[in-house]
Write a protein that holds these residues in place. Structure first.
Motif, mmCIF file in Angstrom:
data_model
loop_
_atom_site.group_PDB
_atom_site.id
_atom_site.type_symbol
_atom_site.label_atom_id
_atom_site.label_comp_id
_atom_site.label_asym_id
_atom_site.label_seq_id
_atom_site.Cartn_x
_atom_site.Cartn_y
_atom_site.Cartn_z
ATOM 1 N N ALA A 1 -7.965 0.326 19.047
ATOM 2 C CA ALA A 1 -9.000 0.661 20.446
ATOM 3 C C ALA A 1 -10.288 -0.076 20.651
ATOM 4 C CB ALA A 1 -9.032 1.885 20.339
ATOM 5 N N HIS A 2 -10.839 -0.121 19.355
ATOM 6 C CA HIS A 2 -11.864 -1.031 19.124
ATOM 7 C C HIS A 2 -11.237 -2.231 19.119
ATOM 8 C CE1 HIS A 2 -13.603 3.507 19.334
ATOM 9 N NE2 HIS A 2 -14.747 3.042 19.545
ATOM 10 N N ARG A 3 -10.772 -2.207 18.563
ATOM 11 C CA ARG A 3 -10.534 -4.218 18.631
ATOM 12 C C ARG A 3 -10.449 -4.496 20.335
ATOM 13 N NH1 ARG A 3 -7.992 -2.975 13.989
ATOM 14 N NH2 ARG A 3 -6.199 -2.805 14.959
ATOM 15 N N GLU A 4 -9.994 -3.619 21.676
ATOM 16 C CA GLU A 4 -9.937 -4.108 22.645
ATOM 17 C C GLU A 4 -10.538 -3.464 23.160
ATOM 18 O OE1 GLU A 4 -6.009 -3.094 22.558
ATOM 19 O OE2 GLU A 4 -5.224 -4.907 21.522
ATOM 20 N N VAL A 5 -12.138 -3.075 23.483
ATOM 21 C CA VAL A 5 -12.527 -2.673 24.056
ATOM 22 C C VAL A 5 -13.338 -3.297 24.754
ATOM 23 C CG1 VAL A 5 -15.019 -1.644 24.251
ATOM 24 C CG2 VAL A 5 -14.207 -1.299 21.985
ATOM 25 N N PRO A 6 -12.923 -2.468 25.925
ATOM 26 C CA PRO A 6 -12.692 -3.357 27.803
ATOM 27 C C PRO A 6 -14.554 -3.761 27.774
ATOM 28 C CG PRO A 6 -12.226 -1.019 27.804
ATOM 29 C CD PRO A 6 -12.964 -1.537 26.275
ATOM 30 N N ALA A 7 -14.299 -5.441 28.351
ATOM 31 C CA ALA A 7 -15.593 -5.882 28.559
ATOM 32 C C ALA A 7 -16.213 -5.400 29.538
ATOM 33 C CB ALA A 7 -15.592 -7.776 28.958
ATOM 34 N N GLU A 8 -15.768 -4.579 30.511
ATOM 35 C CA GLU A 8 -16.391 -3.310 31.588
ATOM 36 C C GLU A 8 -17.299 -2.787 30.838
ATOM 37 O OE1 GLU A 8 -15.514 -1.060 35.282
ATOM 38 O OE2 GLU A 8 -13.761 -1.815 34.739
ATOM 39 N N LEU A 9 -17.055 -1.853 29.788
ATOM 40 C CA LEU A 9 -17.628 -1.602 29.836
ATOM 41 C C LEU A 9 -18.321 -1.810 28.208
ATOM 42 C CD1 LEU A 9 -17.666 1.987 28.171
ATOM 43 C CD2 LEU A 9 -16.229 1.794 26.357
ATOM 44 N N THR A 10 -18.608 -2.848 27.145
ATOM 45 C CA THR A 10 -19.175 -3.589 26.538
ATOM 46 C C THR A 10 -20.508 -3.981 27.554
ATOM 47 O OG1 THR A 10 -18.832 -5.438 26.916
ATOM 48 C CG2 THR A 10 -17.888 -3.870 24.893
ATOM 49 N N ASP A 11 -20.189 -4.427 28.823
ATOM 50 C CA ASP A 11 -21.090 -4.988 29.181
ATOM 51 C C ASP A 11 -22.067 -4.216 30.474
ATOM 52 O OD1 ASP A 11 -20.030 -7.198 29.408
ATOM 53 O OD2 ASP A 11 -18.909 -7.628 31.440
ATOM 54 N N GLU B 1 -22.620 8.167 31.989
ATOM 55 C CA GLU B 1 -21.813 9.528 31.554
ATOM 56 C C GLU B 1 -20.656 9.775 32.795
ATOM 57 O OE1 GLU B 1 -22.983 13.969 31.953
ATOM 58 O OE2 GLU B 1 -24.087 12.707 32.794
ATOM 59 N N LYS B 2 -20.855 8.838 33.978
ATOM 60 C CA LYS B 2 -20.171 9.202 35.817
ATOM 61 C C LYS B 2 -19.370 8.059 35.449
ATOM 62 C CE LYS B 2 -21.480 14.100 36.547
ATOM 63 N NZ LYS B 2 -22.619 14.470 36.202
ATOM 64 N N LEU B 3 -19.914 7.014 34.480
ATOM 65 C CA LEU B 3 -19.243 5.656 34.931
ATOM 66 C C LEU B 3 -18.370 5.508 35.054
ATOM 67 C CD1 LEU B 3 -20.353 2.727 35.789
ATOM 68 C CD2 LEU B 3 -20.500 2.002 33.318
ATOM 69 N N PRO B 4 -16.895 5.605 35.228
ATOM 70 C CA PRO B 4 -15.157 5.995 35.519
ATOM 71 C C PRO B 4 -14.458 4.517 34.002
ATOM 72 C CG PRO B 4 -15.610 4.832 37.994
ATOM 73 C CD PRO B 4 -17.004 4.799 37.799
ATOM 74 N N VAL B 5 -15.430 3.710 34.066
ATOM 75 C CA VAL B 5 -15.320 2.405 32.558
ATOM 76 C C VAL B 5 -14.917 3.223 31.755
ATOM 77 C CG1 VAL B 5 -16.624 1.300 32.764
ATOM 78 C CG2 VAL B 5 -14.350 0.795 31.354
ATOM 79 N N ASN B 6 -16.738 4.101 31.385
ATOM 80 C CA ASN B 6 -16.668 5.288 30.202
ATOM 81 C C ASN B 6 -15.752 6.344 30.200
ATOM 82 O OD1 ASN B 6 -17.887 5.912 28.075
ATOM 83 N ND2 ASN B 6 -19.279 6.984 29.128
ATOM 84 N N VAL B 7 -16.030 7.352 31.401
ATOM 85 C CA VAL B 7 -15.047 8.351 31.783
ATOM 86 C C VAL B 7 -13.292 8.302 30.783
ATOM 87 C CG1 VAL B 7 -13.810 9.556 33.590
ATOM 88 C CG2 VAL B 7 -16.774 8.813 33.303
#
Length: 104
Positions: A20-30, A66-72
């Motif tokens: 999963a950590h090899r594919e962390v969404p770019a939206e989340l890292t951004d 906390e409430k950001l959809p990509v992080n949730v």
């Protein structure tokens, strides 16, 4: 500021956690960067996970994520893989490991 955290992956989910950590969404890292983080590294020893992150303000970083959809969605995925997860609520900002010693 530098923050160290300890979480724990389920013994039967280590491979999936690492994948999963090899594919962390770019939206989340951004979003993590936009919330003030400049680095985040996770080390694993057995099932213990040690995180070290650098950020401007850890409480603010958590509040923004906390409430950001990509992080949730990411935290829901991680909850399936972890025995001990990190708390992304405002109380989570107190979960950092205390500094015991630093090389002077």
């Amino acid at each position: 500021m530098r923050v160290a955290l300890h979480t724990k992956v389920r013994a039967d989910r280590v491979t999936e956690y690492e994948a999963a950590h090899r594919e962390v969404p770019a939206e989340l890292t951004d979003a993590i960067r936009a919330a003030g983080a400049t680095s985040w590294t996770i080390w694993r020893s057995g099932t213990d996970l040690f995180h070290v992150l650098e950020c401007e303000d850890y409480a603010r970083l958590l509040a923004e994520l906390e409430k950001l959809p990509v992080n949730v969605a990411w935290q829901a995925r991680m909850a399936e893989l972890l025995d001990v997860a990190h708390d992304y609520s405002s109380e989570g900002s107190d979960a950092g490991l205390p500094v015991v010693w630093e090389l002077p």
